[in-house]
Write a protein that holds these residues in place. Structure first.
Motif, short mmCIF file in Angstrom:
data_model
loop_
_atom_site.label_atom_id
_atom_site.label_comp_id
_atom_site.label_asym_id
_atom_site.label_seq_id
_atom_site.Cartn_x
_atom_site.Cartn_y
_atom_site.Cartn_z
N ALA A 151 34.77 38.57 33.69
CA ALA A 151 33.53 38.36 33.19
C ALA A 151 33.19 36.81 33.23
N GLY A 152 31.97 36.71 33.70
CA GLY A 152 31.48 35.33 33.83
C GLY A 152 31.77 34.95 35.16
N THR A 153 32.02 33.38 35.10
CA THR A 153 32.57 32.70 36.31
C THR A 153 34.15 32.91 36.29
N HIS A 154 34.54 33.47 37.40
CA HIS A 154 35.87 34.00 37.48
C HIS A 154 36.57 33.98 38.72
N VAL A 155 37.85 33.74 38.81
CA VAL A 155 38.53 33.96 40.23
C VAL A 155 39.33 35.48 40.09
N ASP A 156 39.41 36.10 41.44
CA ASP A 156 39.97 37.04 41.75
C ASP A 156 41.49 36.90 42.05
N ALA A 157 42.30 37.71 41.77
CA ALA A 157 43.73 37.93 42.22
C ALA A 157 43.70 38.85 43.44
N PRO A 158 44.80 38.88 44.22
CA PRO A 158 45.06 39.81 45.28
C PRO A 158 45.19 41.12 44.43
N ARG A 159 45.62 41.14 43.05
CA ARG A 159 46.02 42.64 42.69
C ARG A 159 44.51 43.31 42.09
N HIS A 160 43.37 42.58 42.28
CA HIS A 160 42.41 42.95 41.87
C HIS A 160 41.78 44.21 42.41
N THR A 161 42.03 44.25 43.95
CA THR A 161 41.73 45.44 44.70
C THR A 161 43.13 45.71 45.48
N LEU A 162 44.13 45.29 45.41
CA LEU A 162 45.16 45.68 46.25
C LEU A 162 46.49 45.77 45.50
N SER A 163 46.92 47.00 45.18
CA SER A 163 48.01 47.62 44.22
C SER A 163 49.08 47.05 44.25
N ASP A 164 49.46 46.59 45.43
CA ASP A 164 50.65 45.54 45.52
C ASP A 164 50.47 44.09 45.58
N GLY A 165 49.07 43.64 45.43
CA GLY A 165 48.85 42.05 45.51
C GLY A 165 49.30 41.47 44.46
N THR A 166 49.35 40.11 44.92
CA THR A 166 49.81 39.04 43.88
C THR A 166 48.93 39.13 42.68
N THR A 167 49.59 38.90 41.65
CA THR A 167 48.88 38.59 40.28
C THR A 167 48.59 37.22 40.02
N THR A 193 35.77 48.42 48.78
CA THR A 193 35.65 46.67 48.52
C THR A 193 35.98 46.04 49.76
N PRO A 194 35.47 46.42 50.78
CA PRO A 194 36.15 45.94 51.92
C PRO A 194 36.25 44.33 52.41
N VAL A 195 35.14 43.55 51.84
CA VAL A 195 35.15 42.28 51.98
C VAL A 195 36.25 41.50 50.98
N HIS A 196 36.10 42.28 49.72
CA HIS A 196 37.65 41.61 48.82
C HIS A 196 38.81 41.79 49.67
N ASP A 197 38.96 43.27 50.20
CA ASP A 197 40.20 43.47 50.73
C ASP A 197 40.76 42.66 51.56
N VAL A 198 39.81 42.21 52.69
CA VAL A 198 40.10 41.37 53.90
C VAL A 198 40.52 40.04 53.36
N LEU A 199 39.75 39.31 52.30
CA LEU A 199 40.03 38.12 51.66
C LEU A 199 41.38 38.04 50.95
N ASN A 259 43.60 40.36 50.95
CA ASN A 259 44.90 40.60 51.51
C ASN A 259 45.46 39.54 52.38
N SER A 260 44.66 38.54 52.55
CA SER A 260 45.10 37.20 53.38
C SER A 260 45.63 36.23 52.35
N GLY A 261 45.46 36.26 50.99
CA GLY A 261 45.54 35.31 50.10
C GLY A 261 44.76 34.22 49.84
N LEU A 262 43.53 34.66 50.32
CA LEU A 262 42.43 33.68 50.09
C LEU A 262 41.44 33.88 48.97
N PRO A 263 41.01 32.78 48.31
CA PRO A 263 40.61 32.91 46.84
C PRO A 263 39.11 33.45 47.02
N ILE A 264 38.68 34.06 46.00
CA ILE A 264 37.36 34.52 45.82
C ILE A 264 36.77 33.94 44.37
#
Length: 224
Positions: A46-62, A172-178, A180-185
């Motif tokens: 909600a609102g202004t927020h950051v995404d963790a890799p877990r957002h779109t990657l099932s095995d991503g960092t939380t 969510t291809p853009v989310h996945d690319v970023l 998956n490389s541990g880059l913030p959104i």
């Protein structure tokens, strides 16, 4: 100088289509209880927020596994205006906007102009990055912040302005690319007008156990 770039958390605020509604209500009051507490019900994006890799990657960092220092950014403001509703932003546009050089920064903050549509159906019609543009950012090891729901297209929904009736986005291809490389959104920023070209951006999340993202108080800092 400091500037708050985050949206207030409040009942009925805009949320991404399908996300939980936000409510902020009194729990205890000074009149009844002698002190005040509130109950907040919200989704993690909600609102202004950051995404963790877990957002779109099932095995991503939380979100709680990410070092908190990763949320203090050397940022560069990239003005992409003017843009059309649902315009696809290609890597050539990014390269032109930054003059071909991202410099020593770890976050590019894209000003699309869509912050002015917050609270309207048109906000869903924001421009978005192409997958190739996400790869351009990945290749330069820079994350993405922006004044919109996200770097991927948002579903239009019924009656959603200029995009109503258009094909709905898939994946969510853009989310996945970023991610998956541990880059913030960082999403749903505001107050980008008048910021200097370079600044520090602080966007510390709540320490949500196994969280896929978190609201933040996003604050810009720069020297006068």
């Amino acid at each position: 100088m400091f500037r708050d770039l985050s949206r207030p958390i409040e009942t009925g605020m805009p949320t991404y289509p399908g996300d939980p509604a936000v409510t902020l209500a009194a729990d205890a009051t000074h009149e009844a209880d002698g002190y005040a507490t509130s109950e907040l019900r919200t989704g993690s994006h909600a609102g202004t927020h950051v995404d963790a890799p877990r957002h779109t990657l099932s095995d991503g960092t939380t979100i709680d596994e990410v070092d908190p220092g990763r949320f203090a950014f050397d940022a560069r403001l990239v003005d992409l205006r003017p843009l059309e509703p649902r315009e696809a932003i290609a890597p050539e546009a990014l390269s032109e906007a930054v003059g071909g050089e991202t410099g020593p920064v770890d976050l590019l903050v894209f000003r699309t102009g869509w912050a002015g549509h917050w609270g309207t159906e048109r906000y869903r019609d924001h421009p978005s990055l192409t997958e190739a543009a996400a790869e351009w950012c990945r290749d330069r090891a820079v994350g993405v912040g922006l004044d919109a729901f996200g770097p991927d297209p948002t579903p239009a929904g019924e009656g959603a302005g200029a995009a109503a009736g258009s094909d709905e986005p898939e994946g969510t291809p853009v989310h996945d690319v970023l991610l998956n490389s541990g880059l913030p959104i960082v999403e749903n920023l505001r107050g980008l007008d008048g910021l200097p070209a370079r600044f520090r951006l602080y966007a510390f999340p709540l320490r949500l156990r196994e969280g896929d993202g978190s609201p933040v108080r996003a604050v810009a800092e720069w020297e006068e």
